[in-house]
Design an enzyme around this catalytic site. Structure first.
Site, mmCIF file in Angstrom:
data_model
loop_
_atom_site.group_PDB
_atom_site.id
_atom_site.type_symbol
_atom_site.label_atom_id
_atom_site.label_comp_id
_atom_site.label_asym_id
_atom_site.label_seq_id
_atom_site.Cartn_x
_atom_site.Cartn_y
_atom_site.Cartn_z
ATOM 1 N N ASN A 9 0.866 -1.179 0.000
ATOM 2 C CA ASN A 9 0.000 0.000 0.000
ATOM 3 C C ASN A 9 0.901 1.227 0.000
ATOM 4 O O ASN A 9 1.522 1.540 1.011
ATOM 5 C CB ASN A 9 -0.883 -0.052 1.259
ATOM 6 C CG ASN A 9 -1.680 1.230 1.473
ATOM 7 O OD1 ASN A 9 -1.788 2.059 0.571
ATOM 8 N ND2 ASN A 9 -2.231 1.392 2.666
ATOM 9 N N TRP A 10 0.956 1.883 -1.140
ATOM 10 C CA TRP A 10 1.900 3.014 -1.262
ATOM 11 C C TRP A 10 1.354 4.297 -0.644
ATOM 12 O O TRP A 10 2.044 5.310 -0.611
ATOM 13 C CB TRP A 10 2.251 3.238 -2.741
ATOM 14 C CG TRP A 10 3.022 2.102 -3.348
ATOM 15 C CD1 TRP A 10 3.440 0.952 -2.721
ATOM 16 C CD2 TRP A 10 3.486 1.995 -4.699
ATOM 17 N NE1 TRP A 10 4.124 0.152 -3.592
ATOM 18 C CE2 TRP A 10 4.168 0.769 -4.823
ATOM 19 C CE3 TRP A 10 3.386 2.814 -5.822
ATOM 20 C CZ2 TRP A 10 4.751 0.350 -6.020
ATOM 21 C CZ3 TRP A 10 3.963 2.400 -7.012
ATOM 22 C CH2 TRP A 10 4.640 1.182 -7.103
ATOM 23 N N LYS A 11 0.097 4.280 -0.247
ATOM 24 C CA LYS A 11 -0.534 5.458 0.358
ATOM 25 C C LYS A 11 -0.355 6.681 -0.540
ATOM 26 O O LYS A 11 -0.261 6.535 -1.759
ATOM 27 C CB LYS A 11 0.010 5.672 1.777
ATOM 28 C CG LYS A 11 -0.075 4.388 2.624
ATOM 29 C CD LYS A 11 0.163 4.595 4.076
ATOM 30 C CE LYS A 11 0.043 3.260 4.793
ATOM 31 N NZ LYS A 11 0.156 3.382 6.233
ATOM 32 N N HIS A 96 -9.298 1.351 5.272
ATOM 33 C CA HIS A 96 -8.004 1.513 5.940
ATOM 34 C C HIS A 96 -8.173 2.459 7.127
ATOM 35 O O HIS A 96 -8.957 3.408 7.072
ATOM 36 C CB HIS A 96 -6.968 2.066 4.941
ATOM 37 C CG HIS A 96 -5.583 2.027 5.488
ATOM 38 N ND1 HIS A 96 -5.119 2.971 6.368
ATOM 39 C CD2 HIS A 96 -4.574 1.138 5.320
ATOM 40 C CE1 HIS A 96 -3.878 2.655 6.711
ATOM 41 N NE2 HIS A 96 -3.524 1.549 6.085
ATOM 42 N N GLU A 98 -6.486 4.833 8.147
ATOM 43 C CA GLU A 98 -6.261 6.252 7.860
ATOM 44 C C GLU A 98 -7.517 6.874 7.271
ATOM 45 O O GLU A 98 -7.801 8.057 7.492
ATOM 46 C CB GLU A 98 -5.042 6.403 6.929
ATOM 47 C CG GLU A 98 -3.748 6.170 7.705
ATOM 48 C CD GLU A 98 -2.614 5.557 6.906
ATOM 49 O OE1 GLU A 98 -2.648 5.580 5.669
ATOM 50 O OE2 GLU A 98 -1.676 5.032 7.547
ATOM 51 N N GLU A 168 -5.106 -4.797 11.025
ATOM 52 C CA GLU A 168 -4.056 -3.800 11.176
ATOM 53 C C GLU A 168 -4.293 -3.006 12.463
ATOM 54 O O GLU A 168 -5.080 -2.041 12.460
ATOM 55 C CB GLU A 168 -4.075 -2.819 9.997
ATOM 56 C CG GLU A 168 -3.812 -3.456 8.669
ATOM 57 C CD GLU A 168 -3.263 -2.428 7.683
ATOM 58 O OE1 GLU A 168 -2.123 -2.610 7.248
ATOM 59 O OE2 GLU A 168 -3.958 -1.454 7.389
ATOM 60 N N GLY A 174 2.840 2.362 10.749
ATOM 61 C CA GLY A 174 3.810 3.433 10.550
ATOM 62 C C GLY A 174 4.562 3.832 11.805
ATOM 63 O O GLY A 174 5.214 4.876 11.851
ATOM 64 N N SER A 213 3.694 -1.960 10.365
ATOM 65 C CA SER A 213 5.155 -2.000 10.547
ATOM 66 C C SER A 213 5.773 -3.362 10.201
ATOM 67 O O SER A 213 6.732 -3.791 10.842
ATOM 68 C CB SER A 213 5.532 -1.589 11.977
ATOM 69 O OG SER A 213 5.159 -0.251 12.209
ATOM 70 N N GLY A 234 3.050 -1.142 4.305
ATOM 71 C CA GLY A 234 3.083 0.291 4.005
ATOM 72 C C GLY A 234 4.502 0.716 3.689
ATOM 73 O O GLY A 234 5.021 0.483 2.596
ATOM 74 N N GLY A 235 5.154 1.302 4.681
ATOM 75 C CA GLY A 235 6.489 1.881 4.503
ATOM 76 C C GLY A 235 7.483 0.974 3.795
ATOM 77 O O GLY A 235 8.181 1.407 2.860
HETATM 78 P P1 PGA Z 1 3.095 0.372 7.644
HETATM 79 O O1 PGA Z 1 1.616 0.564 7.039
HETATM 80 O O2 PGA Z 1 3.618 -0.925 7.097
HETATM 81 O O3 PGA Z 1 3.863 1.567 7.167
HETATM 82 O O4 PGA Z 1 2.946 0.326 9.124
HETATM 83 C C1 PGA Z 1 0.759 -0.526 6.895
HETATM 84 C C2 PGA Z 1 -0.568 -0.066 6.375
HETATM 85 O O5 PGA Z 1 -1.022 1.022 6.718
HETATM 86 O O6 PGA Z 1 -1.221 -0.778 5.584
#
Ligand code: PGA
Length: 252
Positions: A9-11, A96, A98, A168, A174, A213, A234-235
């Site tokens: 997930n590149w956000k 998600h 966010e 999650e 993050g 993470s 994510g990251g």
């Molecule tokens: P993260 O994000 O790996 O940067 O913690 C995961 C996500 O939000 O799907």
């Protein structure tokens, strides 16, 4: 054994030329990835066409990070499931944290998005998970249960083949803190119990992936757990080497 899934997930990251470079590097390095892993990239909307073009003919699948629940019409700024299919998406990420936390998406909005996406032929990754505050007061299971029940309420058993649940924990996203494999496994097992009580034994087939993470160093232990069927990254997904390392470990 269920097929593993690794989704990046590149956000809201990467301009088009950066998305192109990252995709090219991933495709090159992923090379002989085993058939046993579903690999998904979820770039921002603006890079869907570029990434989609580069992965065409490979085993990597395209996902969007969000969707609207209507087919067309006066919904300024929104994008329908049919438009995502037209742009080459096979998957969409819904709910998600966010979007729930920053954009105010409720369980009922999440449900509408799931239903519209499945109806139009998209596969869905629906995210659930508790905040730190909820965890601290012992509400993890209560929150996850209500999110899962709400997400699945209108679905039929066969829809579960096209739906993946991503657990999650919000406090792990993050932050560099991830749930221990045992903590994650406990919630994943409970999610199976919840889906089992809504549907039947067959719901055991639903895949539940973990997110928060995850990186090339901690993925292995997580994937050793019986009920962890992959990860939403994510990251670490913004770095080709880490992402490919995760994919390869998932294929072992
Ligand atoms: P993260 O994000 O790996 O940067 O913690 C995961 C996500 O939000 O799907």
């Amino acid at each position: 054994m269920k097929k593993m899934m690794i989704a990046g997930n590149w956000k809201m990251n990467l301009l088009r030329h950066q998305a192109r470079e990252l995709t090219q590097e991933i495709i090159l390095k992923i090379g002989d990835v085993k058939e046993g892993v579903d690999v998904i990239l979820a770039p921002p909307f603006t890079a869907l066409d570029i990434v989609g073009g580069l992965i065409a003919g490979s085993r990597v699948m395209l996902a969007a990070q969000n969707v609207f629940w209507e087919d067309r019409g006066a919904f300024t700024g929104e994008i329908s499931p049919a438009m995502l299919m037209d742009a080459g998406c096979k998957w969409v990420i819904v709910g998600h944290s966010e979007r729930r936390g920053i954009l105010g998406e409720t369980d009922s909005i999440v449900r509408k998005k799931i239903n519209a996406s499945l109806d139009d032929g998209l596969n869905v990754i629906v995210c659930v998970g508790e905040t730190l505050q909820e965890r601290e007061v012992g509400k993890t299971i209560k929150i996850v249960q209500s999110q899962v029940e709400s997400a699945l309420v209108d679905l039929e058993l066969e829809d579960l083949q096209r739906l993946v649940i991503a657990y999650e924990p919000v406090w792990a996203i993050g932050t560099g803190k991830n749930a221990t494999p045992q903590e994650a496994e406990y919630v994943h097992t409970t999610i199976h119990e919840i889906t089992g009580s809504i549907f039947s034994q067959d719901s055991e087939r639903i895949r539940i992936i973990y997110g928060g993470s995850v990186n090339g160093d901690n993925i292995e232990e997580l994937l050793h757990m019986d009920n962890i069927d992959g990860a939403l990254i994510g990251g670490a997904g913004l770095d080709a080497d880490s992402f490919v390392k995760i994919v390869k470990l998932a294929g072992e």
